[in-house]
Structure formats: C-alpha cells, structure tokens
Design a protein around this motif. Sequence first.
Motif, PDB file in Angstrom:
ATOM      1  N   ALA A  24       0.838  -1.202   0.000  1.00  0.00           N
ATOM      2  CA  ALA A  24       0.000   0.000   0.000  1.00  0.00           C
ATOM      3  C   ALA A  24       0.875   1.255   0.000  1.00  0.00           C
ATOM      4  N   PHE A  25       1.973   1.218   0.758  1.00  0.00           N
ATOM      5  CA  PHE A  25       2.881   2.369   0.777  1.00  0.00           C
ATOM      6  C   PHE A  25       3.541   2.555  -0.587  1.00  0.00           C
ATOM      7  N   LEU A  26       3.975   1.452  -1.193  1.00  0.00           N
ATOM      8  CA  LEU A  26       4.613   1.539  -2.505  1.00  0.00           C
ATOM      9  C   LEU A  26       3.649   2.106  -3.544  1.00  0.00           C
ATOM     10  N   GLN A  27       2.386   1.717  -3.453  1.00  0.00           N
ATOM     11  CA  GLN A  27       1.389   2.237  -4.385  1.00  0.00           C
ATOM     12  C   GLN A  27       1.217   3.744  -4.187  1.00  0.00           C
ATOM     13  N   GLU A  28       1.183   4.167  -2.912  1.00  0.00           N
ATOM     14  CA  GLU A  28       1.039   5.601  -2.625  1.00  0.00           C
ATOM     15  C   GLU A  28       2.263   6.376  -3.111  1.00  0.00           C
ATOM     16  N   LEU A  29       3.444   5.789  -2.931  1.00  0.00           N
ATOM     17  CA  LEU A  29       4.674   6.429  -3.386  1.00  0.00           C
ATOM     18  C   LEU A  29       4.671   6.589  -4.909  1.00  0.00           C
ATOM     19  N   GLU A  30       4.284   5.541  -5.617  1.00  0.00           N
ATOM     20  CA  GLU A  30       4.269   5.607  -7.082  1.00  0.00           C
ATOM     21  C   GLU A  30       3.238   6.629  -7.561  1.00  0.00           C
ATOM     22  N   GLU A  31       2.068   6.653  -6.925  1.00  0.00           N
ATOM     23  CA  GLU A  31       1.028   7.621  -7.310  1.00  0.00           C
ATOM     24  C   GLU A  31       1.511   9.048  -7.098  1.00  0.00           C
ATOM     25  N   PHE A  32       2.264   9.262  -6.019  1.00  0.00           N
ATOM     26  CA  PHE A  32       2.820  10.589  -5.752  1.00  0.00           C
ATOM     27  C   PHE A  32       3.809  10.994  -6.844  1.00  0.00           C
TER      28      PHE A  32
END
Length: 564
Positions: free
Chosen positions: A351-359
Amino acid sequence: MLSNQVKRYLEETVKQRYQEIDPKDSNYLQLRKKIGYLDKLLSIGIQKEAYQAEIQTMVAELERVVIQEGMVSFSAVANLNLILALMLELQNKESINSIEVFRTLKIISNPEILQNIFPQEESGTLEQMQKAEEYLQRINRKDLIPYTKAWYLSSNPPATNQMPIYIYWNYVSYLFLAYIELAYKVRELIMEQYCQEKIKVTDYLQDIIKRYEEKVNFQYIPSSVVPLEGMLSTQEDTEIEAYIPFIDINQDDALKKVKLIGYAGAGKTTTLEYIAYQDALSYKENGKIPVILSLITIEQKEKIENLLRKKFQLAEDETEVISYLLEKNKLQIYFDGINEISISDPFEKRAFLQELEEFIIAKENANVKMIVTDRDNDEVSILNHYPTFLIQGMTEQDVNAFIEGNASPDKVEKVKQVLAENPELMEEMTHPIQLKNFITIIECNKPIPADPEELAESYLNAIIDREITEKKEKLAPYIHDALVYLVQKITQKPDWTANCPTSYFKIMEIFQEFAQKKQVDVDAETFLNLLQKMGILKEVEFEKYAFSDEKFFHIYYYEAITEE
C-alpha cells in the motif's frame, strides 16, 4: 505568530466587509487563507530588527483585545506604513513615502481623493472622521474604501473615547481588511520567503555540502549505467548497450522520473549523494532544493508529503510549505532504497509503494524531478515501466581513478599492486563500497581475505584496530562488543527488519545500558559520534541511525545470535 484566537477575531471583524465590497461567496471563503498570508508576512517581518518592536506591539494589542474582549487601541494597531514597508521589502524596492506607495500600487491614484480624505484644516479628530465618512460614501469603487480608511487611521490615530461606536467598528474592520488584502497582493513573495525561513534553506544546503566534502579521502567516480527498457527483470537476454555515466542521464531535462537499480554496494546511494551535492552547489542558478529520502526509515505507511515535512523538520501544521514547494517546482526528490523499506507487513508495504508511485507520477508533480533507487525491477517495486538504468559498476579505468582519489597518497601504488596480485578480486572492486573497504584494509596493513565476502568484516576489524593502536582512542576497545549488544537489543522487537533505523534516544539508552552492564566508562553521546566518524553508523534521517552498510549489520547480528 498570530494565535488562532486572534485569527478568528480578525475573521469575525472583517467578514461582513467582504460582502459589502463584493458579494461573491468566493471572497469570504478565501478569508481564512488571506489571514494566513498576513500572519506569514508578520512572521517574516519580526525576523528583521527594523520591524520587531512595531510587530510585537501590534500582536500584543490584538492578543489583549481577544483575551479581555475590549476595544482595540488604534495607536497600537493602526500602522499601515509597517505593512507597506514589509511589502516593499519583499519586492526588493527602496523605501518611499506612503502616498507614493499608494500610487505605485495603483490603490489610490486620484489626487482629489487624497486632498479630500486628508483635510489640512485644524479641526477635531471626530469632525475629520465624519467628513471622511461623508466623502467615502461618494467613492464609486468600494474596493478603495479599506485602503483609504486605513491610510487615514494610520495618519491620524484617534482616541477611542472620541469616537461613536459605529464609526469605531467601521474603521477597525476596514483597517484589518486593508492589512489582509495588502498581504494577499504579495502572497507569492510571502510564501517564497516564508518557506525559505521555515526550512532555513541556506543552512540546509550548507549542511549537504559540508557533509559531502568532509568525507575523508573521498572522490566520487560517476557510476556507469546501462539503459533498460523499463520492463520487469523477469525478461531475460536484455540487450546491453554502451555504458553511460549516470550524471549525463541526470542532466537530461526530458527525464523527470528515473529509476536507478543495482546490487548492494554498487553505488546507488553514493550517486544520489553526489547529485544532491551538485544541486546544493548550483541552487543559486536553478532555485531547486535537493532532498534525499532514505526509505530505510519507513516503518509504517505514511504520506510522502509528511515524509518531506519531517525531512525539513517542519511542524505538523506546516504542510503548506511542502505543498507550495511542490506546486512551484522548487524540489528535486531522491528516494533511496525501495528494497530497504522497513515495513514488515507485506500488505501495508504494498500500500505504501502504491502511494509512493502515485505521488511520483501524479499530474501535479509532472515537472518535479524525482529519482528512485532499488536493487531490481520486480513486482515489489515501483516505476517498472519508466526510464530505468542499471549500474554496471566501475570500469578498470574507474577503479584506478577511485584508488587515486580515495587512498592516502603514500598508499596509492601499494593498493594498485595488491589488486594486481589478486585479479580474482577485480569483480568485487567494481563496487565503490567494496573497493573503499579494500583500500582501508591495505592502509591499515592488514591481510586481504581469501574470500571477497569477508572484505566487510576485515574492514571493520582493520578500522577498529587502527583506532586502538594508531589513534589511541580510549573508547575503541569497546566498539565491537557495544555493536553486538546494540544489534541484540534492536532485534528484540517482534517486527524488526535487517538494519532498521534506530532513534537517537534508543541508541543512547542501549549504550548507557551497555556501559553499566560491562562496568566501563563510556559516554553514549561521544561513542555515537565516534561510530559515525568511523563510518560504521550513519544518520539516515534526523536523529535516526543505521549501519552504513547492511553487511555490517549482518556481521554483528551473526555474532549476537552466536552469543545468545
């Protein structure tokens, strides 16, 4: 600067005026934001000696009014010249008298207005104000009224007891409205300087430069990379192209989002540190603030804006600084170590990696330069389909340049000779960390291990022995046992990960506990500083520490579990 109570007081005092001047709802809806700009303008001004006393007087009077629910003292808060002077300084203009300021700002351009609003005849304050009130009723442009009243009040501050209450509140509300609107006119300049002061940009950049230049016998050798197609590493037989120095890739303005991959010790972190150093040196030319986020510090899912806020040591209510810097493309962000994220729960990590990529790929951040490092392109990574470059390590020519730049001058030839006598080590020597370890072992006159995997352990033994025998460091004899004890303690957490960062306070506690247990005279603060100076531990984020090389952690971890 201004308390929340004072901000609410200003809002309640002027909100009706917004409807009178322009009934659009958007004007009132922006009011709180506009008050925020006034607050920041005063915060900037109070840092300057010339304005400190006047701003302190104004703010103290507003606090008194809110607390005592009394009537404001005009002489304390009616200071339009102060607000105008701060505006002019933000615009780097020389000080001019207030009438010229009004004309410059095109707020009041009609001399007749000035002549009628500021009559020269000798009459009482109340009579002058009543005359001003009558004239203001004939002004067609209602947006000029706040400035006109604020100007009059600043020039002729009346005694409160001379004024009818309806005129009193009329003038108070227009006075504050003028302040708020003037601050709003220079909001971009306010935010620029406010962010500069909050982050302390000059000190921040100097710290990056100092840390980099203080590295002992260190010369950066640009990492050679091979461009990949940005596809998952499961695809084999990738066509190898010519090597390119990564700094050349970094200078390509078309590449705003880049991924850099390579094995441990290949030079990913060193490359980012060098780029950030170059960014810091060229800040005056490009106005971009470099920031390296060491992902090894991430122990739970968190917003990226919050990580940036913590990196700059900003308070929780100062996220607008980060928003402004991103919006204005003032940052260059380097995310180091996708593989080192310390989140133990795989779903939370994903979930963190997804948020990082979206950012990173967000439309609003399209122009912000960002680089991500990882050990590979795989399903537990990000930006797998973006421009990706594989570090190939140093060429033989690079290795020689690295030795010449990083070995003591009197040891350069000896290091080259030993490497020539052990050609089987050359593959390991293409990685900067391993080569630096190799150089140090030679400089300490220690034997090179037969197994290249033992280089890190030989390096640690060599630098500790050098501190004991050559530098006569009284704490050096305790380094080995203290680090084993440190690893024992930090791996007692049920969710620990390899080389997870440890807070300053926890390390102090562990070293003090070690000293008591061993009954030795070890000052925890001095001990931590020594380990950083030796390059065994490093500060990965503010007051968070980890081993400089993950191999160091595993060496002491093996000894820790062996002891147990």
